[in-house]
Design an enzyme around this catalytic site. Structure first.
Site, PDB file in Angstrom:
ATOM      1  N   HIS A  62       0.819  -1.211   0.000  1.00  0.00           N
ATOM      2  CA  HIS A  62       0.000   0.000   0.000  1.00  0.00           C
ATOM      3  C   HIS A  62       0.859   1.270   0.000  1.00  0.00           C
ATOM      4  O   HIS A  62       0.544   2.237  -0.701  1.00  0.00           O
ATOM      5  CB  HIS A  62      -0.956  -0.020   1.197  1.00  0.00           C
ATOM      6  N   ASP A 137     -17.631   0.047 -11.814  1.00  0.00           N
ATOM      7  CA  ASP A 137     -16.623  -0.497 -12.727  1.00  0.00           C
ATOM      8  C   ASP A 137     -15.546   0.565 -12.954  1.00  0.00           C
ATOM      9  O   ASP A 137     -15.816   1.620 -13.528  1.00  0.00           O
ATOM     10  CB  ASP A 137     -17.299  -0.879 -14.048  1.00  0.00           C
ATOM     11  N   GLY A 138     -14.333   0.288 -12.499  1.00  0.00           N
ATOM     12  CA  GLY A 138     -13.251   1.256 -12.628  1.00  0.00           C
ATOM     13  C   GLY A 138     -12.921   1.588 -14.067  1.00  0.00           C
ATOM     14  O   GLY A 138     -12.569   2.733 -14.385  1.00  0.00           O
ATOM     15  N   ASP A 155      -4.973  -0.451  -8.280  1.00  0.00           N
ATOM     16  CA  ASP A 155      -4.726  -1.462  -7.256  1.00  0.00           C
ATOM     17  C   ASP A 155      -5.607  -2.660  -7.587  1.00  0.00           C
ATOM     18  O   ASP A 155      -6.674  -2.844  -7.013  1.00  0.00           O
ATOM     19  CB  ASP A 155      -5.052  -0.887  -5.870  1.00  0.00           C
ATOM     20  N   SER A 156      -5.159  -3.474  -8.523  1.00  0.00           N
ATOM     21  CA  SER A 156      -5.980  -4.565  -9.041  1.00  0.00           C
ATOM     22  C   SER A 156      -5.473  -5.914  -8.557  1.00  0.00           C
ATOM     23  O   SER A 156      -4.354  -6.043  -8.052  1.00  0.00           O
ATOM     24  CB  SER A 156      -5.959  -4.548 -10.574  1.00  0.00           C
ATOM     25  N   GLU A 158      -4.605  -9.927  -9.832  1.00  0.00           N
ATOM     26  CA  GLU A 158      -3.897 -10.390 -11.023  1.00  0.00           C
ATOM     27  C   GLU A 158      -4.852 -10.360 -12.217  1.00  0.00           C
ATOM     28  O   GLU A 158      -6.077 -10.310 -12.052  1.00  0.00           O
ATOM     29  CB  GLU A 158      -3.326 -11.789 -10.779  1.00  0.00           C
ATOM     30  N   PRO A 162     -12.610 -10.171 -13.100  1.00  0.00           N
ATOM     31  CA  PRO A 162     -13.002  -8.775 -13.305  1.00  0.00           C
ATOM     32  C   PRO A 162     -11.826  -7.825 -13.481  1.00  0.00           C
ATOM     33  O   PRO A 162     -12.001  -6.702 -13.949  1.00  0.00           O
ATOM     34  CB  PRO A 162     -13.790  -8.435 -12.021  1.00  0.00           C
TER      35      PRO A 162
END
Length: 275
Positions: A62, A137-138, A155-156, A158, A162
């Site tokens: 983070h 939905d980003g 910040d996803s 893998e 989605p």
């Protein structure tokens, strides 16, 4: 009887941790969500069988998503975090007093809900007055908000399920357009031991869009291989030209002004991947 959680990080390699307790085992609208308590790493959020964050080592990821970009941009006022429903990146973003608004867009509201309940040390700033939380939905948020953000952080998980569209060239182009004229973006880009092809492809795509592209790394023990990379794309500011003496000391455990440039010094085999 002992219970163990195992993440198969490749078909032939994994990590395992002894479980104290299972809090959540739920199939949400988007993914399998598990919240468990482990002997070694404490409470752990797992999505689709992959460790997302743990109490013991969460600060590394983070801090390293948030601070290199925010200390490269001279005046970041409005910041977007795509994904990151656990709230850890948001917590780090609002440590910067110049940030006036931090927007979190997380597609799975259950991640936010359970993180607040079981990971308050990480999610505790999601209710801060500076923070706007959107369950959405980003990818679409990026497309619909042009020239709006100073810094965008991806910040996803893998690139499966989605999160898969968040590793496509079109998404990076959308990010470029959603940033102001001197904006910066950063994304986690997995590990060079098992995902070298992914790092190379992301680096190639981002270089076709942003004039300044830098890759940096960190050590995160619960992520595959322990060596993790991040890719920064910038329209104007180079993180390697930052004067470290101008970076304020903050309440961090991994990132520091001394580490800012050092993080961009890559092992040679990783350096070769992103030439």
């Amino acid at each position: 009887m002992e219970l163990w959680y195992t993440e198969k990080q490749t078909p032939t390699f994994g990590i395992t941790a002894k479980i104290r307790e299972t809090f959540v085992h739920e199939k949400t609208e988007f993914q399998q969500l598990d919240m468990i308590d482990t002997e070694e790493f404490g409470r752990m959020l797992v999505l689709d069988g992959m460790v997302m964050t743990t109490i013991k080592d969460e600060f590394v990821y983070h801090e390293m998503v948030a601070h290199p970009a925010l200390n490269t941009h001279p005046n970041p006022k409005k910041v977007l975090v795509v994904g990151g429903g656990d709230g850890g990146v948001i917590r780090e973003v609002i440590k910067h007093p110049g940030v006036e608004k931090a927007v979190l867009v997380e597609i799975d509201g259950k991640v936010i809900e359970y993180s607040k309940q079981y990971l308050p040390e990480i999610a505790g700033k999601l209710d801060d007055p500076k923070v706007e939380v959107l369950v959405n939905d980003g990818y679409m948020h990026i497309i619909e908000h042009k020239n709006e953000y100073d810094v965008i952080m991806v910040d996803s998980t893998e690139p499966v399920g989605p999160a898969a569209p968040l590793f496509e060239r079109g998404f990076y182009q959308g990010i470029f357009e959603a940033l102001k004229e001197d904006g910066i973006f950063v994304a986690q880009t997995d590990n060079p031991w098992f995902k070298a092809d992914l790092i190379q492809q992301v680096n190639k795509d981002v270089k076709e869009i942003f004039p300044i592209v830098r890759v940096y790394g960190a050590n995160i023990p619960t992520y595959p291989s322990g060596l993790w990379t991040f890719t920064m794309g910038s329209k104007k500011y180079d993180p390697l030209e930052v004067d470290e003496s101008t970076i304020d000391e903050m309440d961090t455990k991994y990132y520091s002004p001394r580490l800012h440039k050092a993080a961009f010094v890559l092992p040679k085999f990783v350096e070769d991947l992103v030439k």
